[in-house]
Design a protein around this motif. Structure first.
Motif, short mmCIF file in Angstrom:
data_model
loop_
_atom_site.label_atom_id
_atom_site.label_comp_id
_atom_site.label_asym_id
_atom_site.label_seq_id
_atom_site.Cartn_x
_atom_site.Cartn_y
_atom_site.Cartn_z
N HIS A 28 27.53 53.70 45.70
CA HIS A 28 27.78 52.55 44.83
C HIS A 28 29.27 52.40 44.60
O HIS A 28 29.95 53.36 44.21
N LEU A 86 32.44 50.05 42.93
CA LEU A 86 32.81 49.06 41.93
C LEU A 86 34.27 48.67 42.09
O LEU A 86 35.14 49.54 42.18
N CYS A 127 37.93 42.05 40.28
CA CYS A 127 37.54 41.72 41.66
C CYS A 127 38.03 40.35 42.13
O CYS A 127 37.96 40.05 43.32
N HIS A 170 26.35 49.90 48.26
CA HIS A 170 26.06 48.80 47.33
C HIS A 170 27.34 48.47 46.57
O HIS A 170 28.07 49.37 46.15
N TYR A 171 27.59 47.19 46.32
CA TYR A 171 28.88 46.77 45.78
C TYR A 171 28.73 45.96 44.50
O TYR A 171 27.80 45.16 44.36
N TYR A 172 29.72 46.17 43.61
CA TYR A 172 29.72 45.53 42.31
C TYR A 172 31.15 45.10 41.98
O TYR A 172 32.11 45.79 42.31
N ILE A 223 26.30 42.33 47.05
CA ILE A 223 27.43 42.36 46.12
C ILE A 223 27.01 41.66 44.84
O ILE A 223 26.59 40.50 44.86
N VAL A 224 27.13 42.37 43.72
CA VAL A 224 26.74 41.85 42.42
C VAL A 224 27.99 41.68 41.56
O VAL A 224 28.83 42.58 41.50
N PHE A 225 28.11 40.54 40.89
CA PHE A 225 29.27 40.27 40.03
C PHE A 225 28.84 40.16 38.58
O PHE A 225 27.72 39.75 38.27
N ALA A 268 28.96 49.19 31.88
CA ALA A 268 28.45 49.06 33.25
C ALA A 268 26.93 49.14 33.29
O ALA A 268 26.30 48.49 34.12
N PHE A 325 25.34 46.20 35.16
CA PHE A 325 24.89 46.52 36.53
C PHE A 325 23.70 47.46 36.60
O PHE A 325 23.22 47.76 37.70
#
Length: 214
Positions: free
Chosen positions: A46, A48, A52, A69-71, A96-98, A108, A112
């Motif tokens: 993961h 972060l 961003c 996995h990206y945040y 990718i989650v924002f 977090a 997330f």
């Protein structure tokens, strides 16, 4: 500066700039891709990015390290609007989650669904955040056991001509960007294993903070 005025300031700055931000910044935000190349998250790890922006770095990272996995968290709603559009255009919306949040203090788990990350990175954000020391502490606090925080930002131009430093700092000041002269000293006080150094004759500085395995 509190989070709400800073968010409004960032939205005001980037409401128009976000549409051509990546085209212009690629020429002088040096070291971003080298940081991404070093990320090497573990399989299904993961990652972060705090601050961003347009999502550009997370898109590059997701393509380079496809098993993770990206945040991304950012204080600017305008930037996040562009980031989500860019990620959707890249076909990476599922990876990718924002979330909108203040890099100096964010939950977090609420944003997330997880409290820490195998990799955290801050790319040319600390020079733009008034409480940058708080943002650095927050980034370090989000690193999982065995994980790492990576940083790249403007340096002090120590290996470059004085006229270049003066001209660059004056230009950056027009955008409320302030290279942090005591960045390395603050990095060393986070209680994690720290490494840092200068890039491109001091044009940029990079740092990494690694948390020991539990």
């Amino acid at each position: 500066m509190s989070a709400q005025p800073h968010a409004a300031q960032m939205d005001a700055i980037y409401r128009t700039q976000r549409h051509f931000y990546d085209l212009t910044r690629k020429y002088y935000l040096l070291g971003r891709d080298a940081l991404i190349e070093r990320l090497a998250p573990p399989p299904s790890g993961h990652v972060l990015e705090a601050g961003c922006g347009t999502g550009r770095n997370l898109i590059v990272a997701a393509r380079r390290w496809p098993d993770a996995h990206y945040y991304g968290v950012d204080i600017s709603a305008a930037m996040l609007e562009t980031a989500r559009a860019n990620v959707a255009r890249a076909g990476l919306a599922g990876r990718i989650v924002f979330a909108e949040g203040d890099a100096t203090a964010f939950d977090a788990m609420t944003l997330f669904g997880r409290a820490d990350f195998d990799r955290v990175f801050q790319s040319y954000t600390l020079s733009m955040i008034p409480d940058w020391r708080g943002a650095l502490r927050e980034g370090a606090a989000k690193v999982a056991p065995g994980g790492r925080l990576d940083i790249v930002d403007f340096g002090q131009q120590e290996g470059l001509p004085r006229w270049f430093r003066a001209a660059l700092f004056a230009w950056l000041g027009k955008f409320d960007v302030s290279p942090r002269a005591d960045l390395f000293a603050v990095v060393d006080r986070q209680g994690l294993k720290a490494q840092h150094g200068a890039l491109y004759r001091g044009y940029a500085w990079s740092a990494s903070l690694t948390r020991a395995e539990s």
